[in-house]
Design a protein around this motif. Sequence first.
Motif, mmCIF file in Angstrom:
data_model
loop_
_atom_site.group_PDB
_atom_site.id
_atom_site.type_symbol
_atom_site.label_atom_id
_atom_site.label_comp_id
_atom_site.label_asym_id
_atom_site.label_seq_id
_atom_site.Cartn_x
_atom_site.Cartn_y
_atom_site.Cartn_z
ATOM 1 N N LEU A 117 44.247 28.316 98.672
ATOM 2 C CA LEU A 117 45.677 27.903 99.205
ATOM 3 C C LEU A 117 46.031 26.631 98.422
ATOM 4 C CD1 LEU A 117 47.863 28.720 100.852
ATOM 5 C CD2 LEU A 117 46.830 27.205 102.836
ATOM 6 N N LEU A 118 45.189 25.549 98.601
ATOM 7 C CA LEU A 118 45.621 24.351 98.135
ATOM 8 C C LEU A 118 45.707 24.397 96.432
ATOM 9 C CD1 LEU A 118 43.227 22.027 100.036
ATOM 10 C CD2 LEU A 118 45.314 22.358 100.365
ATOM 11 N N ARG A 119 45.091 25.157 95.886
ATOM 12 C CA ARG A 119 45.223 25.313 94.486
ATOM 13 C C ARG A 119 46.745 26.091 94.199
ATOM 14 N NH1 ARG A 119 40.199 28.451 92.168
ATOM 15 N NH2 ARG A 119 41.821 28.791 90.356
ATOM 16 N N ARG A 120 46.836 26.988 94.884
ATOM 17 C CA ARG A 120 48.241 27.544 94.555
ATOM 18 C C ARG A 120 49.505 26.825 95.002
ATOM 19 N NH1 ARG A 120 47.290 32.987 97.837
ATOM 20 N NH2 ARG A 120 45.746 31.548 98.938
ATOM 21 N N VAL A 121 49.272 26.420 96.301
ATOM 22 C CA VAL A 121 50.401 25.481 96.685
ATOM 23 C C VAL A 121 50.697 24.301 95.786
ATOM 24 C CG1 VAL A 121 51.200 23.729 98.413
ATOM 25 C CG2 VAL A 121 50.209 26.076 98.929
ATOM 26 N N SER A 122 49.597 23.670 95.090
ATOM 27 C CA SER A 122 50.075 22.646 94.154
ATOM 28 C C SER A 122 50.761 23.272 93.060
ATOM 29 C CB SER A 122 48.606 21.875 93.867
ATOM 30 O OG SER A 122 47.856 22.844 92.751
ATOM 31 N N LEU A 123 50.684 24.275 92.646
ATOM 32 C CA LEU A 123 51.535 24.847 91.363
ATOM 33 C C LEU A 123 52.948 24.928 91.620
ATOM 34 C CD1 LEU A 123 48.933 27.486 90.149
ATOM 35 C CD2 LEU A 123 49.276 25.053 89.225
ATOM 36 N N LEU A 124 53.318 24.752 93.050
ATOM 37 C CA LEU A 124 54.647 24.950 93.274
ATOM 38 C C LEU A 124 55.311 23.742 93.404
ATOM 39 C CD1 LEU A 124 54.251 27.541 96.335
ATOM 40 C CD2 LEU A 124 54.506 27.965 94.016
ATOM 41 N N ALA A 125 54.667 22.558 93.206
ATOM 42 C CA ALA A 125 55.561 21.261 93.253
ATOM 43 C C ALA A 125 56.662 21.357 92.474
ATOM 44 C CB ALA A 125 54.497 20.222 92.781
ATOM 45 N N GLY A 126 57.729 20.667 92.849
ATOM 46 C CA GLY A 126 58.942 20.481 92.324
ATOM 47 C C GLY A 126 59.849 21.519 92.298
ATOM 48 N N LEU A 127 59.537 22.877 93.265
ATOM 49 C CA LEU A 127 60.575 23.910 93.249
ATOM 50 C C LEU A 127 61.438 23.745 94.282
ATOM 51 C CD1 LEU A 127 60.676 26.888 92.197
ATOM 52 C CD2 LEU A 127 59.456 27.803 94.157
ATOM 53 N N PRO A 128 62.755 24.152 94.163
ATOM 54 C CA PRO A 128 63.727 23.778 95.244
ATOM 55 C C PRO A 128 63.464 24.535 96.473
ATOM 56 C CG PRO A 128 64.641 24.180 92.977
ATOM 57 C CD PRO A 128 63.211 24.358 92.891
ATOM 58 N N GLU A 129 63.572 24.039 97.545
ATOM 59 C CA GLU A 129 63.411 24.769 98.756
ATOM 60 C C GLU A 129 64.126 26.113 98.873
ATOM 61 O OE1 GLU A 129 63.270 23.676 103.620
ATOM 62 O OE2 GLU A 129 64.550 22.662 102.250
ATOM 63 N N GLN A 130 65.191 25.998 98.253
ATOM 64 C CA GLN A 130 66.049 27.334 98.135
ATOM 65 C C GLN A 130 65.524 28.579 97.799
ATOM 66 O OE1 GLN A 130 68.990 27.878 99.588
ATOM 67 N NE2 GLN A 130 69.267 30.023 98.919
ATOM 68 N N ALA A 131 64.239 28.190 96.940
ATOM 69 C CA ALA A 131 63.540 29.589 96.282
ATOM 70 C C ALA A 131 62.798 30.120 97.424
ATOM 71 C CB ALA A 131 62.478 29.061 95.390
ATOM 72 N N LEU A 132 62.582 29.617 98.651
ATOM 73 C CA LEU A 132 62.038 30.352 99.838
ATOM 74 C C LEU A 132 63.076 31.202 100.431
ATOM 75 C CD1 LEU A 132 60.293 27.261 101.694
ATOM 76 C CD2 LEU A 132 59.182 28.716 99.936
ATOM 77 N N GLU A 133 64.277 30.771 100.552
ATOM 78 C CA GLU A 133 65.317 31.791 101.006
ATOM 79 C C GLU A 133 65.662 32.880 100.072
ATOM 80 O OE1 GLU A 133 68.183 33.462 103.290
ATOM 81 O OE2 GLU A 133 67.043 31.730 103.772
ATOM 82 N N GLU A 134 65.437 32.560 98.705
ATOM 83 C CA GLU A 134 65.489 33.653 97.853
ATOM 84 C C GLU A 134 64.599 34.886 97.917
ATOM 85 O OE1 GLU A 134 67.176 35.648 94.281
ATOM 86 O OE2 GLU A 134 67.945 33.994 95.488
ATOM 87 N N VAL A 135 63.346 34.242 98.287
ATOM 88 C CA VAL A 135 62.281 35.409 98.490
ATOM 89 C C VAL A 135 62.425 36.134 99.772
ATOM 90 C CG1 VAL A 135 59.742 35.483 98.930
ATOM 91 C CG2 VAL A 135 60.436 33.959 97.083
ATOM 92 N N TYR A 136 62.742 35.280 100.913
ATOM 93 C CA TYR A 136 62.898 36.173 102.121
ATOM 94 C C TYR A 136 64.172 36.901 102.108
ATOM 95 C CZ TYR A 136 63.441 36.940 106.963
ATOM 96 O OH TYR A 136 63.858 37.596 108.462
ATOM 97 N N THR A 137 65.145 36.566 101.387
ATOM 98 C CA THR A 137 66.263 37.653 101.319
ATOM 99 C C THR A 137 66.155 38.610 100.411
ATOM 100 O OG1 THR A 137 67.718 35.789 101.887
ATOM 101 C CG2 THR A 137 68.861 37.588 101.269
ATOM 102 N N HIS A 138 65.688 38.579 99.435
ATOM 103 C CA HIS A 138 65.791 39.399 98.324
ATOM 104 C C HIS A 138 64.524 40.082 98.128
ATOM 105 C CE1 HIS A 138 69.848 38.505 97.605
ATOM 106 N NE2 HIS A 138 69.412 37.060 97.327
ATOM 107 N N ARG A 139 63.385 39.529 98.472
ATOM 108 C CA ARG A 139 62.059 40.221 97.939
ATOM 109 C C ARG A 139 61.244 40.683 99.031
ATOM 110 N NH1 ARG A 139 59.754 37.197 92.512
ATOM 111 N NH2 ARG A 139 61.893 36.610 91.512
#
Length: 276
Positions: A117-139
């Motif tokens: 988990l820590l390895r994967r989350v570290s790779l998400l650094a810098g991503l806009p929070e809006q990406a979470l909404e994109e995943v929830y709404t569209h995927r």
Amino acid sequence: MNLVVFAEDVDSLALKNVAKLTGAHAIEQITPRSFRLLAAQNHAELARTCSAGGLDYAWVPAGRRLKDFGLFVTDMDSTLINIECIDEIADMQGLKAEVAAITEAAMEGEIDFRESLLRRVSLLAGLPEQALEEVYTHRLQLNPGAERLMKGLQRAGLNTVLVSGGFTYFTARLKQRLGFDHAFANELEVIDGHLSGRIVGDIVDAAAKATHLQRIRDQLGLQAHQVIAMGDGANDIPMMNAAGFSVAFHPKPALRELADCCIEHSGLDGVLDLFG
């Protein structure tokens, strides 16, 4: 123990083949989608025969009813919903393949979940929070039968818990959408509208999932045999071991032999058909 066979649409010939194979004395209908095979005996070919007929099955104690349970605890990613959220978030960074490989290794029990988990989350650094909404709404989609399952559990009076090694952004929305009594997951740190690549607070890993189950079970004054737990991967093993009845939905091999019931052909609401 009675053998219960179920499917979205049970083929009568396939059902009779299972009854003959197991030497069942009679076939008793439980619901329109499930049947109890009385005095059935286990057989080495049972899993193969059921699979060939598009049937799921489980050994259920005689007389067990859904209302006998008081607590239902389920995993989220690839169980309640159709995706691994972190893989889809990583796709926004062009890193889905890399992150998905780590996810798969963790779900198979090949690497430690916390480390993964820590390895994967570290790779998400810098991503806009809006990406979470994109995943929830569209995927993100509920797996088949999720809504019917939740309504059935609530009618029967069970307390329901969503516990995930995923993220609170998604569990909070699903809790409200489906009416879970409790939801627990990992919180992604957000700084200035972007993911930091870190988790806030304690990590919800396999041990934490089991701890949440046991704590709420005890708060409700229930015993282990009054708990149903559902998941799909190695990270769900401790909480499923803490439950009286465990359900694996499209399980990874690490979970297949452990679970009391593996759902491969039916929807999530197949749980309701096990007990009548």
